[in-house]
Design a protein around this motif. Structure first.
Motif, PDB file in Angstrom:
ATOM      1  N   UNK A 278       0.996  -1.261   0.057  1.00  7.07           N
ATOM      2  CA  UNK A 278       0.074   0.066  -0.024  1.00  7.07           C
ATOM      3  C   UNK A 278       0.954   1.078  -0.106  1.00  7.07           C
ATOM      4  N   UNK A 279       1.905   1.250   0.786  1.00  7.06           N
ATOM      5  CA  UNK A 279       2.764   2.532   0.769  1.00  7.06           C
ATOM      6  C   UNK A 279       4.155   1.882   1.173  1.00  7.06           C
ATOM      7  N   UNK A 280       5.176   2.675   1.291  1.00 11.29           N
ATOM      8  CA  UNK A 280       6.398   2.458   1.769  1.00 11.29           C
ATOM      9  C   UNK A 280       7.114   3.749   2.115  1.00 11.29           C
ATOM     10  N   UNK A 281       7.905   3.707   3.252  1.00 12.68           N
ATOM     11  CA  UNK A 281       8.703   4.937   3.490  1.00 12.68           C
ATOM     12  C   UNK A 281       9.937   4.825   4.142  1.00 12.68           C
ATOM     13  N   UNK A 282      10.868   5.499   4.342  1.00 11.82           N
ATOM     14  CA  UNK A 282      12.064   5.216   4.814  1.00 11.82           C
ATOM     15  C   UNK A 282      12.168   5.060   6.097  1.00 11.82           C
ATOM     16  N   UNK A 283      13.050   4.171   6.744  1.00 16.99           N
ATOM     17  CA  UNK A 283      12.874   4.055   8.355  1.00 16.99           C
ATOM     18  C   UNK A 283      14.189   4.669   8.810  1.00 16.99           C
ATOM     19  N   UNK A 284      14.552   5.803   8.458  1.00 16.74           N
ATOM     20  CA  UNK A 284      15.690   6.658   8.930  1.00 16.74           C
ATOM     21  C   UNK A 284      15.514   6.680  10.291  1.00 16.74           C
ATOM     22  N   UNK A 285      16.646   6.693  11.098  1.00 14.38           N
ATOM     23  CA  UNK A 285      16.684   6.801  12.379  1.00 14.38           C
ATOM     24  C   UNK A 285      16.686   8.257  12.702  1.00 14.38           C
ATOM     25  N   UNK A 286      15.733   8.989  13.594  1.00 10.84           N
ATOM     26  CA  UNK A 286      15.818  10.378  13.700  1.00 10.84           C
ATOM     27  C   UNK A 286      17.278  10.651  14.431  1.00 10.84           C
ATOM     28  N   UNK A 287      17.708  11.808  14.128  1.00 12.81           N
ATOM     29  CA  UNK A 287      18.873  12.458  14.621  1.00 12.81           C
ATOM     30  C   UNK A 287      18.735  12.634  16.066  1.00 12.81           C
ATOM     31  N   UNK A 288      19.970  12.269  16.991  1.00 10.10           N
ATOM     32  CA  UNK A 288      19.681  12.556  18.372  1.00 10.10           C
ATOM     33  C   UNK A 288      19.725  13.911  19.020  1.00 10.10           C
ATOM     34  N   UNK A 289      19.119  14.217  19.820  1.00 12.82           N
ATOM     35  CA  UNK A 289      18.644  15.604  20.129  1.00 12.82           C
ATOM     36  C   UNK A 289      20.083  15.945  20.938  1.00 12.82           C
TER      37      UNK A 289
END
Length: 124
Positions: free
Chosen positions: A105-116
């Motif tokens: 149905x859909x796809x998206x990147x599983x990029x890790x969020x940048x650390x705060x």
């Protein structure tokens, strides 16, 4: 004569191995399962699920309709399985070895969020 037959059989085996396409199954992890809500408001008895599967650095959301109204998929988050990602479908095998395809149905990147950034205490 037996040697000729053996060489012939071995060569057939080698040629058939080279002729096969290189399909690459990968490990996918089911990360989320939600009940699928049809926008058309259809009144079918079969419940479908939106299953999020993480394969590599991509999260795919597929539409899964279990056979015979099974509901075990609701409890499969965290489970790993081998999948073959196609252009519009994902193929997987069940525990009996039967192959199934589900539409993506859909796809998206599983990029890790940048650390705060660490907050330094105020200096006085």
């Amino acid at each position: 004569m037996i040697r000729v037959a053996m060489v012939f059989c071995i060569s057939l085996t080698m040629f058939s191995a080279f002729g096969q396409s290189a399909s690459k199954y990968q490990v996918g992890t089911i990360i989320d399962v939600k009940t699928h809500h049809d926008a058309g408001g259809s009144t079918t008895d079969a419940t479908s699920y939106d299953v999020s599967v993480k394969v590599g650095d991509t999260i795919y959301v597929v539409l899964y309709t279990p056979p015979l109204g099974e509901e075990t998929v609701k409890y499969s988050a965290g489970r790993d399985l081998l999948v073959l990602v196609g252009k519009h479908t994902i193929r997987y095998n069940d525990i009996m070895g039967q192959s199934f395809e589900v539409p993506i149905e859909s796809q998206r990147s599983a990029a890790k969020p940048k650390p705060a950034k660490p907050v330094s205490p105020p200096t006085e």
